[in-house]
Design a protein around this motif. Structure first.
Motif, PDB file in Angstrom:
ATOM      1  N   GLN A   1       0.819  -1.220   0.000  1.00  0.00           N
ATOM      2  CA  GLN A   1       0.000   0.000   0.000  1.00  0.00           C
ATOM      3  C   GLN A   1       0.852   1.269   0.000  1.00  0.00           C
ATOM      4  N   LYS A   2       2.174   1.098  -0.185  1.00  0.00           N
ATOM      5  CA  LYS A   2       3.124   2.229  -0.205  1.00  0.00           C
ATOM      6  C   LYS A   2       3.188   2.946   1.137  1.00  0.00           C
ATOM      7  N   ASN A   3       3.016   2.184   2.213  1.00  0.00           N
ATOM      8  CA  ASN A   3       3.115   2.738   3.557  1.00  0.00           C
ATOM      9  C   ASN A   3       4.252   2.071   4.323  1.00  0.00           C
ATOM     10  N   ILE A   4       4.797   2.800   5.315  1.00  0.00           N
ATOM     11  CA  ILE A   4       5.720   2.192   6.277  1.00  0.00           C
ATOM     12  C   ILE A   4       4.874   1.716   7.444  1.00  0.00           C
ATOM     13  N   SER A   5       4.926   0.426   7.724  1.00  0.00           N
ATOM     14  CA  SER A   5       4.071  -0.158   8.754  1.00  0.00           C
ATOM     15  C   SER A   5       4.440   0.368  10.132  1.00  0.00           C
ATOM     16  N   ALA A   6       3.527   0.158  11.078  1.00  0.00           N
ATOM     17  CA  ALA A   6       3.777   0.566  12.462  1.00  0.00           C
ATOM     18  C   ALA A   6       4.971  -0.171  13.036  1.00  0.00           C
ATOM     19  N   ALA A   7       5.108  -1.460  12.691  1.00  0.00           N
ATOM     20  CA  ALA A   7       6.229  -2.255  13.211  1.00  0.00           C
ATOM     21  C   ALA A   7       7.561  -1.734  12.692  1.00  0.00           C
ATOM     22  N   ASN A   8       7.650  -1.489  11.381  1.00  0.00           N
ATOM     23  CA  ASN A   8       8.887  -0.954  10.811  1.00  0.00           C
ATOM     24  C   ASN A   8       9.207   0.420  11.386  1.00  0.00           C
ATOM     25  N   THR A   9       8.189   1.248  11.531  1.00  0.00           N
ATOM     26  CA  THR A   9       8.379   2.590  12.091  1.00  0.00           C
ATOM     27  C   THR A   9       8.950   2.523  13.501  1.00  0.00           C
ATOM     28  N   ALA A  10       8.352   1.695  14.341  1.00  0.00           N
ATOM     29  CA  ALA A  10       8.769   1.620  15.746  1.00  0.00           C
ATOM     30  C   ALA A  10      10.215   1.160  15.885  1.00  0.00           C
ATOM     31  N   VAL A  11      10.599   0.127  15.127  1.00  0.00           N
ATOM     32  CA  VAL A  11      11.958  -0.413  15.239  1.00  0.00           C
ATOM     33  C   VAL A  11      12.985   0.598  14.744  1.00  0.00           C
ATOM     34  N   LEU A  12      12.706   1.233  13.607  1.00  0.00           N
ATOM     35  CA  LEU A  12      13.659   2.203  13.059  1.00  0.00           C
ATOM     36  C   LEU A  12      13.795   3.426  13.958  1.00  0.00           C
ATOM     37  N   LYS A  13      12.700   3.889  14.532  1.00  0.00           N
ATOM     38  CA  LYS A  13      12.774   5.001  15.486  1.00  0.00           C
ATOM     39  C   LYS A  13      13.623   4.620  16.698  1.00  0.00           C
ATOM     40  N   GLN A  14      13.434   3.416  17.191  1.00  0.00           N
ATOM     41  CA  GLN A  14      14.193   2.960  18.362  1.00  0.00           C
ATOM     42  C   GLN A  14      15.688   2.927  18.066  1.00  0.00           C
ATOM     43  N   LEU A  15      16.050   2.378  16.917  1.00  0.00           N
ATOM     44  CA  LEU A  15      17.471   2.299  16.558  1.00  0.00           C
ATOM     45  C   LEU A  15      18.059   3.682  16.306  1.00  0.00           C
ATOM     46  N   HIS A  16      17.279   4.565  15.699  1.00  0.00           N
ATOM     47  CA  HIS A  16      17.743   5.932  15.466  1.00  0.00           C
ATOM     48  C   HIS A  16      17.986   6.648  16.791  1.00  0.00           C
ATOM     49  N   GLN A  17      17.099   6.448  17.742  1.00  0.00           N
ATOM     50  CA  GLN A  17      17.270   7.047  19.073  1.00  0.00           C
ATOM     51  C   GLN A  17      18.493   6.490  19.792  1.00  0.00           C
ATOM     52  N   GLN A  18      18.880   5.259  19.440  1.00  0.00           N
ATOM     53  CA  GLN A  18      20.068   4.644  20.030  1.00  0.00           C
ATOM     54  C   GLN A  18      21.354   5.051  19.306  1.00  0.00           C
ATOM     55  N   GLY A  19      21.209   5.894  18.277  1.00  0.00           N
ATOM     56  CA  GLY A  19      22.395   6.438  17.617  1.00  0.00           C
ATOM     57  C   GLY A  19      22.722   5.862  16.257  1.00  0.00           C
ATOM     58  N   LYS A  20      21.892   4.946  15.763  1.00  0.00           N
ATOM     59  CA  LYS A  20      22.132   4.403  14.426  1.00  0.00           C
ATOM     60  C   LYS A  20      21.666   5.396  13.367  1.00  0.00           C
ATOM     61  N   ARG A  21      22.441   5.509  12.299  1.00  0.00           N
ATOM     62  CA  ARG A  21      22.015   6.321  11.162  1.00  0.00           C
ATOM     63  C   ARG A  21      21.025   5.520  10.331  1.00  0.00           C
TER      64      ARG A  21
ATOM     65  N   ASP B   1       6.494  -7.119   7.369  1.00  0.00           N
ATOM     66  CA  ASP B   1       7.412  -6.349   8.221  1.00  0.00           C
ATOM     67  C   ASP B   1       8.814  -6.951   8.231  1.00  0.00           C
ATOM     68  N   GLY B   2       9.295  -7.324   7.039  1.00  0.00           N
ATOM     69  CA  GLY B   2      10.593  -7.990   6.939  1.00  0.00           C
ATOM     70  C   GLY B   2      11.745  -7.193   7.503  1.00  0.00           C
ATOM     71  N   VAL B   3      11.710  -5.859   7.335  1.00  0.00           N
ATOM     72  CA  VAL B   3      12.779  -5.009   7.875  1.00  0.00           C
ATOM     73  C   VAL B   3      12.773  -5.086   9.396  1.00  0.00           C
ATOM     74  N   ALA B   4      11.626  -4.878  10.008  1.00  0.00           N
ATOM     75  CA  ALA B   4      11.526  -4.926  11.474  1.00  0.00           C
ATOM     76  C   ALA B   4      11.893  -6.308  12.006  1.00  0.00           C
ATOM     77  N   TYR B   5      11.460  -7.341  11.321  1.00  0.00           N
ATOM     78  CA  TYR B   5      11.731  -8.714  11.766  1.00  0.00           C
ATOM     79  C   TYR B   5      13.240  -8.966  11.864  1.00  0.00           C
ATOM     80  N   TYR B   6      13.970  -8.576  10.826  1.00  0.00           N
ATOM     81  CA  TYR B   6      15.415  -8.822  10.837  1.00  0.00           C
ATOM     82  C   TYR B   6      16.122  -7.935  11.866  1.00  0.00           C
ATOM     83  N   LEU B   7      15.752  -6.675  11.924  1.00  0.00           N
ATOM     84  CA  LEU B   7      16.413  -5.751  12.863  1.00  0.00           C
ATOM     85  C   LEU B   7      16.196  -6.164  14.305  1.00  0.00           C
ATOM     86  N   ARG B   8      14.981  -6.631  14.645  1.00  0.00           N
ATOM     87  CA  ARG B   8      14.719  -7.081  16.011  1.00  0.00           C
ATOM     88  C   ARG B   8      15.626  -8.250  16.362  1.00  0.00           C
TER      89      ARG B   8
END
Length: 274
Positions: A23-43, A262-269
């Motif tokens: 649907q050309k959206n970033i899912s809630a799961a992908n959003t949450a994981v990427l925000k968490q990693l960004h807050q931890q200092g990841k680019r 949510d393949g991105v979130a799955y792998y990052l977690r």
């Protein structure tokens, strides 16, 4: 985090069929994981063929709005700061370069849209393509002839938006001059993109990593399509989506779930033990 996870400073993400779902959206799961990693200092770096203007809503959604946040656009041809729009690096085409491709488009009968600084030029003598509809009119389009194409403007890329059958027909019939002048890659089955020679997402990421004193060993990259191939291969950890083409899977170190699972979130977690 372990030493291995600390080694990764930068996470690069393709958009279509990778970070974005059907649907050309970033899912809630992908959003949450990427925000968490960004807050931890990841680019977190979005890597796309789109212009920066078109990805601003996703940058806002992911909170990628810090002074040190950058995006790779035009498939590696442009590196820009997400906040200031300042250009870190840019590789461009001239009208003389486009003329080489235009001759092929006339001969092989395919449409062509040229992306300038302020919008897109559709070369109407080649036929109006579906590119404006594909972009949902998010950039200004101007219909003109090649002769009317501004002489002194620089261009980020050219695009052939047509059918999959036409893309497959023309990509191996292009002249040696076009193949030498352009980096030619399909960004989707129905779209062939023409960037300056040597431009790809890996080349853009190499410059961005160097800006921060890093290299490919510090990079994790996610992708699915042929225009992701170089960055998946170059990254310290290259991750292919389950829906990726076989060539991308072949050079990846890992394969994750598909973009609708949510393949991105799955792998990052799993990797960062979140």
């Amino acid at each position: 985090m372990s030493d291995a996870t600390e080694q990764i400073t930068t996470i690069a993400l393709d958009l279509d069929n990778t970070l974005l779902n059907s649907q050309k959206n970033i899912s809630a799961a992908n959003t949450a994981v990427l925000k968490q990693l960004h807050q931890q200092g990841k680019r977190i770096v979005l890597c796309t063929g789109r212009a920066l203007t078109l990805i601003k809503p996703w940058l806002q959604q992911l909170d990628l709005t810090q002074p040190t946040d950058y995006s790779i656009t035009y498939n590696g041809g442009l590196i820009q700061n997400n906040v200031t729009n300042e250009i870190l690096s840019q590789t461009v085409l001239t009208k003389t370069d486009i003329a080489i491709l235009y001759r092929d488009a006339r001969k092989l009968d395919f449409p062509l849209d040229v992306l300038g600084i302020d919008g897109v030029y559709s070369l109407m003598e080649l036929g109006k393509s579906d590119y404006e509809n594909y972009l949902k009119h998010q950039l200004p389009f101007k219909n003109l002839t090649f002769e009317q194409l501004p002489e002194h403007e620089v261009y980020g890329k050219a695009v052939c938006a047509t059918t999959e059958a036409v893309v497959q027909r023309i990509r191996y019939q292009l002249s040696p001059a076009t193949q030498e002048k352009f980096q030619i890659v399909p960004s989707r089955r129905e779209m062939l993109e023409f960037m300056p020679a040597g431009v790809n997402k890996a080349a853009g990421l190499k410059q961005l990593l160097a800006h921060f004193g890093d290299d490919f060993s510090n990079l994790m990259a996610f992708g699915d399509e042929e225009n992701d191939l170089e960055m998946i291969q170059a990254a310290g950890i290259g991750v292919a989506m389950e829906n990726a083409i076989p060539q991308v899977k072949a050079v990846a170190q890992a394969v994750t779930k598909n973009n609708d699972a949510d393949g991105v979130a799955y792998y990052l977690r799993q990797y960062f033990q979140l």
